[in-house]
Design a protein around this motif. Sequence first.
Motif: not given
Length: 230
Positions: A96-109, A192-196
């Motif tokens: 998980x530490x390597x995911x900082x700064x990456x774009x992901x999509x989550x289930x959220x409204x 929704x998409x966001x950057x960690x």
Amino acid sequence: MALSESSVLGADVAITQMASQTKTIDANPNDSSSLKNEFITLMVAQIQNQDPLNPGDGTEYVSQLAQFSQVESAENMVSLMQRNSVMMDNLQVLATASLVGQEVMIRSDKFSVDGEPAQNLSGQVVLTSPSSQVNLLINDQFGQIKKVVLGPQAAGQVDFKLDVEALNLAKGAHSVSVELSNGQEYQPQILLSGKIESINIPATGGASMISLRGLGSVPFYDISQFGGAN
């Protein structure tokens, strides 16, 4: 992309805390191994001092030794599972530490507008059937609704992007819903998409929490896709 100092520090602390769990536990005088050794000592003493004309039944000794062996095996299995759990937690920290700064999509409204410049929001609407008209309804905390027209769409994933400044969205919390053409009553899934920005790994175990701009803090398992909307 380099990790922020706080992210690296958080991961190091978590790894240190988890590593401490693998320290050798002090010997328990009441564990199965200790009791088994005591039993063997007593059994040998009893055999050496038994009446040779009326010897004891060895079947009972064998039966009790078998029971001690079963309990010892169970304890060893529990200890192995605990060590494997700590190892998996350590691997999760590294992954998980390597995911900082990456774009992901989550289930959220739900999302929030922070009032800072250059905040845009993208995501997907998952349609189970085609619709002659698809609209996004953006509802703010004051009950004001703004409509974003996506037009007719086929079944599947429909990408969208929201320009927060152009839509003049008020600072604060917002929710997104989907309006379909007449006769379609179901509510499509929204991603929704966001950057960690950071990852919080609980010292007591449990799911890691990821922090994303505009989306807040959500459990790691809410990630539905790595990489943002197209």
